[in-house]
Design a protein around this motif. Structure first.
Motif, short mmCIF file in Angstrom:
data_model
loop_
_atom_site.label_atom_id
_atom_site.label_comp_id
_atom_site.label_asym_id
_atom_site.label_seq_id
_atom_site.Cartn_x
_atom_site.Cartn_y
_atom_site.Cartn_z
N PRO A 269 -0.12 -5.70 -9.45
CA PRO A 269 -1.40 -6.32 -9.08
C PRO A 269 -2.34 -6.37 -10.28
CG PRO A 269 -1.36 -4.03 -8.37
CD PRO A 269 -0.04 -4.29 -9.04
N ILE B 215 4.07 -4.22 1.12
CA ILE B 215 5.02 -5.13 0.45
C ILE B 215 6.43 -4.55 0.51
CG2 ILE B 215 5.66 -6.08 -1.81
CD1 ILE B 215 2.61 -6.21 -2.38
N ARG C 50 6.16 0.67 -12.24
CA ARG C 50 6.42 0.76 -10.79
C ARG C 50 7.03 -0.54 -10.27
NH1 ARG C 50 1.60 1.24 -6.30
NH2 ARG C 50 1.20 -0.86 -7.07
N TYR D 205 5.84 -5.69 -7.62
CA TYR D 205 4.55 -6.38 -7.69
C TYR D 205 3.60 -5.63 -8.62
CZ TYR D 205 -0.02 -8.08 -6.04
OH TYR D 205 -1.30 -8.59 -5.97
N PHE E 207 -3.46 5.73 -1.87
CA PHE E 207 -3.48 5.16 -3.22
C PHE E 207 -3.41 3.63 -3.23
CE2 PHE E 207 -1.16 3.91 -7.12
CZ PHE E 207 -2.13 4.27 -8.04
N ASP E 208 -2.41 3.09 -2.54
CA ASP E 208 -2.21 1.63 -2.60
C ASP E 208 -1.47 1.14 -1.35
OD1 ASP E 208 -1.90 -0.97 -3.30
OD2 ASP E 208 -0.71 -0.62 -5.11
N PRO E 209 -2.20 1.01 -0.23
CA PRO E 209 -1.53 0.61 1.02
C PRO E 209 -0.85 -0.75 0.92
CG PRO E 209 -3.93 0.60 1.26
CD PRO E 209 -3.64 1.22 -0.05
N VAL E 210 -1.40 -1.64 0.09
CA VAL E 210 -0.82 -2.98 -0.03
C VAL E 210 0.61 -2.90 -0.57
CG1 VAL E 210 -1.05 -5.20 -1.21
CG2 VAL E 210 -3.06 -4.09 -0.28
N PHE E 211 0.80 -2.02 -1.55
CA PHE E 211 2.15 -1.90 -2.14
C PHE E 211 3.15 -1.39 -1.09
CE2 PHE E 211 5.54 -0.09 -4.75
CZ PHE E 211 5.78 -1.16 -5.60
N HIS F 154 -7.41 -5.12 -7.67
CA HIS F 154 -6.54 -4.90 -6.53
C HIS F 154 -7.01 -3.73 -5.65
CE1 HIS F 154 -2.83 -4.57 -4.24
NE2 HIS F 154 -2.76 -3.32 -4.58
N GLU F 155 -7.54 -4.04 -4.48
CA GLU F 155 -7.91 -3.04 -3.48
C GLU F 155 -8.61 -1.83 -4.10
OE1 GLU F 155 -7.11 -3.59 -0.13
OE2 GLU F 155 -6.43 -5.54 -0.81
N LEU G 234 1.66 0.60 -13.63
CA LEU G 234 1.91 -0.26 -12.48
C LEU G 234 3.04 -1.26 -12.79
CD1 LEU G 234 -1.72 -0.89 -11.18
CD2 LEU G 234 -0.05 0.72 -10.31
N ILE H 57 -7.99 -0.23 -6.68
CA ILE H 57 -7.04 0.78 -7.16
C ILE H 57 -7.60 1.48 -8.40
CG2 ILE H 57 -5.59 -0.58 -8.76
CD1 ILE H 57 -3.19 0.60 -7.39
#
Lengths: 251, 263
Positions: free
Chosen positions: A77, B158, A147, A75, B151-155, A82-83, A144, A85
């Motif tokens: 984002p 997922i 990733r 994913y 850093f990125d809890p959403v990732f 996004h949150e 990203l 980031i």
């Protein structure tokens, strides 16, 4: 059928965001979703990823619910939204950000080989040990993206992959999408940049609350959103090369 | 109390404090630490009034409030700071009224508010040491996931990682640490104790790994020097002494950071 999105309805504060969304994708298919700001693109993606629960409907992968499907998901984002980031201050090296995308168990040497390979592919090898929070918006976007694709995911979702990228990087993203398609990775790409869509792309969806799937780029002209763009003075020209292009002179 | 025991206590307690402080600073949860400390006061007051172990009633109160706030952080679309603000003043009010009603006002209150090193229970040092080692091991074992949550809890979500469980685990650890430290550091001083070391580490480190180490070191410096000061000059309460030393360490680290940038 690999992915089935069935009868999704979603509203927020009593305002309808998505209405009766239905579509399906075979394994290896690429779907471009286009739509103006606020059309529900990112919301739809979050529903597919299981981050948001829809009011009605479901998302099935290999006839199973996402939590039971046991698949690798990549994913990307929207880095700007996004949150937050983009505002994270943690001093995390790029290497470790990319590493988060690896699902399979690897030893240290295999892992660093894989990370360096993808970093070379996306031209970010020189920033591999820099802190993520020190990078420019475009560099963050590439990290990203690395990733998201490092472990050859079964389902790849790219939310505005061209945001903040220069022209060369946009072309390389375009080539990368073609490459992913040839690898058979089922991909959903959200964009408002129509030039990113290859001519031979299998499916294009116009989204504005409701979804309209188009099998050929030409049929996009029938899409009400595109139609409204044309009304505002934009002209669409179909090229045969399949490459992204820029028109430098008025013609 | 032997000064060496206090130094030993400082070393033991610096490990979890440094790690927790790193998490709080990077996840920007400073107000949460403040909130849990104040909320636990209600629990301590119930314990004092009912003559049941204030530590355990306070712990239950503190852990429950940590979990509730953690739940709100994960689920709510409204800023958790608003909930913390409401819980905080409610629990402090409850505590003050209960202690006032019990005619016990002032008895233990000063040490709860500002702390005292006399409350370092040496018989419990082995348990605290075990707790500290456990926190270090948990951090090392779950390092990548904890960093991912920051850093990125959403990732992570997922990827199918149950981030809620890790998050609740962290809330329990923070709540336990706070309730233990309250009688030594004082409710009012706790949040500084849990923010200053992490912020110092943040100022002078180049990556998050050295940041954790520097957070532990600055935590040790402020606790040990603060306790020695309070030990040497009995009129100095422990909590404020620790915080003032911490504040000086923080200012020095900020100056060091500035000089480093200029060079």
């Amino acid at each position: 059928m690999f992915l089935r999105v069935e009868n999704i309805n979603y509203s927020y504060n009593k305002e309808s965001i998505l209405e009766n969304i239905n579509f399906s994708l075979e394994k290896g298919e690429v779907l471009f979703i286009i739509g103006p700001n606020g059309s529900g693109k990112t919301t739809l993606v979050k529903i597919i990823l299981g981050i948001i629960k829809p009011d009605t409907g479901r998302v099935m992968i290999n006839n199973l619910e996402l939590s039971k499907a046991n698949i690798k998901i990549g994913y990307l984002p929207q880095v700007t939204t996004h949150e937050s980031i983009n505002q994270k201050k943690i001093k995390l090296p790029v290497y470790e950000v990319i590493e988060q995308g690896i699902y399979k168990k690897l030893n240290r040497k295999e892992k660093s080989g894989l990370i360096e390979h993808i970093a070379r592919r996306l031209d970010i090898i020189e920033i591999l040990y820099k802190n993520f929070n020190m990078l420019s918006g475009g560099q963050k976007q590439k990290v990203l993206l690395a990733r998201a694709i490092i472990d050859n995911p079964d389902l790849l979702i790219l939310d505005e992959p061209n945001t903040g990228l220069d022209y060369t990087s946009q072309t390389s993203t375009f080539n990368l999408i073609e490459e992913l398609k040839s690898k058979g990775i089922t991909t959903i790409i959200i964009t408002h940049d129509i030039s990113l869509i290859p001519q031979n792309s299998a499916k294009i969806a116009c989204l504005y609350k409701k979804i309209h799937i188009h099998e050929r780029p030409e049929s996009l002209l029938e899409c009400p959103i595109i139609g409204s763009s044309i009304d505002k003075g934009m002209e669409f020209i179909l090229h045969g090369s399949g490459k992204p292009h820029r028109i430098l002179e008025k013609h | 109390m032997d000064i060496f025991v206090l130094i030993l206590f400082s070393i033991i307690i610096s490990l979890p404090i440094g790690i927790i402080s790193f998490f709080i600073v990077n996840k920007e949860l400073g107000f949460l630490a403040e909130g849990i400390a104040h909320i636990s006061f209600g629990g301590l007051a119930i314990g004092i009034v009912l003559n049941i172990s204030p530590f355990w009633v306070g712990t239950t109160f503190s852990v429950l409030s940590g979990l509730i706030i953690g739940f709100l952080v994960i689920k709510s679309k409204i800023s958790e700071n608003l909930f913390i603000g409401v819980f905080l003043s409610f629990s402090m009010s409850l505590g003050v009224i209960l202690i006032k009603l019990s005619n016990n006002y002032g008895v233990d209150l000063f040490s709860y508010l500002f702390g005292s090193m006399l409350n370092v229970d040496t018989s419990k040092l082995p348990y605290i040491a075990l707790f500290s080692i456990l926190i270090v091991l948990l951090f090392l074992f779950f390092r990548k996931k904890i960093i991912g949550i920051i850093f990125d809890p959403v990732f992570l979500k997922i990827k199918g990682i149950k981030i809620e469980k890790i998050y609740y685990g962290i809330m329990i650890v923070i709540s336990f640490s706070i309730i233990y430290l309250i009688k030594i550091m004082g409710i009012i001083m706790i949040s500084g104790m849990l923010i200053i070391p992490g912020l110092t580490g943040f100022f002078i480190s180049k990556n998050y790994k050295t940041e954790v180490l520097l957070s532990i070191i600055s935590s040790f410096l402020m606790i040990s020097l603060g306790i020695i000061l309070s030990y040497s000059y009995s009129f100095l309460p422990t909590g404020p002494s620790v915080i003032i030393v911490g504040f000086i360490v923080l200012i020095l680290s900020a100056i060091f950071n500035k000089i480093k940038k200029v060079r």
